[in-house]
Design a protein around this motif. Structure first.
Motif: not given
Length: 293
Positions: A176-193, A164-174
């Motif tokens: 936009d921290a909040v937006g990056a974690v939102e995108r990482a969690v959104g990806l997890v929820e989509r793939v898990a579904a 999850l950390f490396f997904l957040a880094l991928t999505f721009g943690l450096r």
């Protein structure tokens, strides 16, 4: 809070009820021993006697991360229980830092090894997590394929937390921290579904770049693990003028914790469900947390 035992089709989602406890300190430099060991219900006490976690004992390793000289933090980790590690006690007596992450681990299924202990580090960033990505084993490869190839080789362990950390880094943690974690969690929820897991994400997360701290409380089911932040020091001095550690703390000092470190009415505030709490120079901020597809 009680453990979430997922009723989704992904029945191997929860490899056990293990969770973790963590704390983050931001403020004037303090001795690590005062933060880890001296509070009545310290993070070390929580490693053996958690009151609010999914498990009472968090003995599958520990880690601390702190900032001193230079931009990048140092980390000290071990696979022994935190309450039984003499080296942790020794180093904590000699480290004074303005920003500390501390984590005690209860594994949700991955190996008890140093590379799986939190906090995780990438250059100037630290990351720690309490929770689980339900069904992670079944869609781990899909998530890994989304990690920036320039970052992928730096993944050291096998946990869902580090992924999850490396997904957040991928999505721009450096940037936009909040937006990056939102995108990482959104990806997890989509793939898990796509794998039949209805409520995949359970998390309280803290991350920092050494300048600010971001703390997140979210679960797909809307029943997240406990998370609290401390009241302003000026207010605490009014309430408890005789407590030495409060009297000595600087005005910018704040704590974010899985469980309150001692029972002081008015000292602790619960981070709201689906929120991010941002600490930095000046005023703190509470903002909504909304995963993005």
């Amino acid at each position: 809070m009680s453990p979430l035992l997922g009723d989704a089709p992904g029945r191997r989602a929860w490899f056990g009820a293990g969770m973790c406890r963590w704390m983050a300190y931001y403020g004037d430099p303090m001795l690590v021993e005062d933060l880890l060991f001296r509070p009545v219900h310290s993070i070390i006490d929580q490693s053996l006697h958690s009151r609010m976690g999914a498990t009472t004992t968090n003995g599958d390793g520990f880690g601390i991360g702190w900032y001193g000289e230079g931009a990048d933090p140092a980390v000290f980790k071990g696979i022994d229980p935190a309450w039984n590690d003499a080296n942790l006690r020794e180093v904590s007596r000699q480290i004074r830092t303005p920003l500390l992450f501390a984590h005690v681990r209860a594994s949700t299924g991955t190996a008890v090894q140093r590379s799986n202990c939190h906090p995780f580090r990438w250059h100037e960033w630290l990351w720690m997590h309490n929770g689980v990505l339900a069904g992670f084993h079944d869609y781990k490869r899909e998530l890994a394929m989304q990690v920036d190839p320039a970052l992928y080789a730096d993944i050291e362990g096998s946990t869902d937390s580090e992924m999850l950390f490396f997904l957040a880094l991928t999505f721009g943690l450096r940037d936009d921290a909040v937006g990056a974690v939102e995108r990482a969690v959104g990806l997890v929820e989509r793939v898990a579904a796509e794998h039949g897991v209805v409520h995949p994400v359970q998390m309280t997360v803290a991350t920092t770049n050494g300048q600010s701290v971001w703390a997140f409380r979210y679960s797909s089911e809307g029943r997240s693990r406990s998370l609290f932040f401390s009241s302003e020091i000026a207010r605490l001095r009014e309430l408890y003028p005789d407590i030495e550690v409060i009297a000595r703390a600087g005005d910018e000092s704040r704590l974010v914790v899985s469980e309150p470190l001692r029972d002081l009415p008015g000292a602790w505030n619960e981070v709201p469900e689906s929120s991010a709490y941002v600490i930095g120079p000046g005023a703190d901020e509470l903002v909504p947390f909304r995963p993005r597809a």
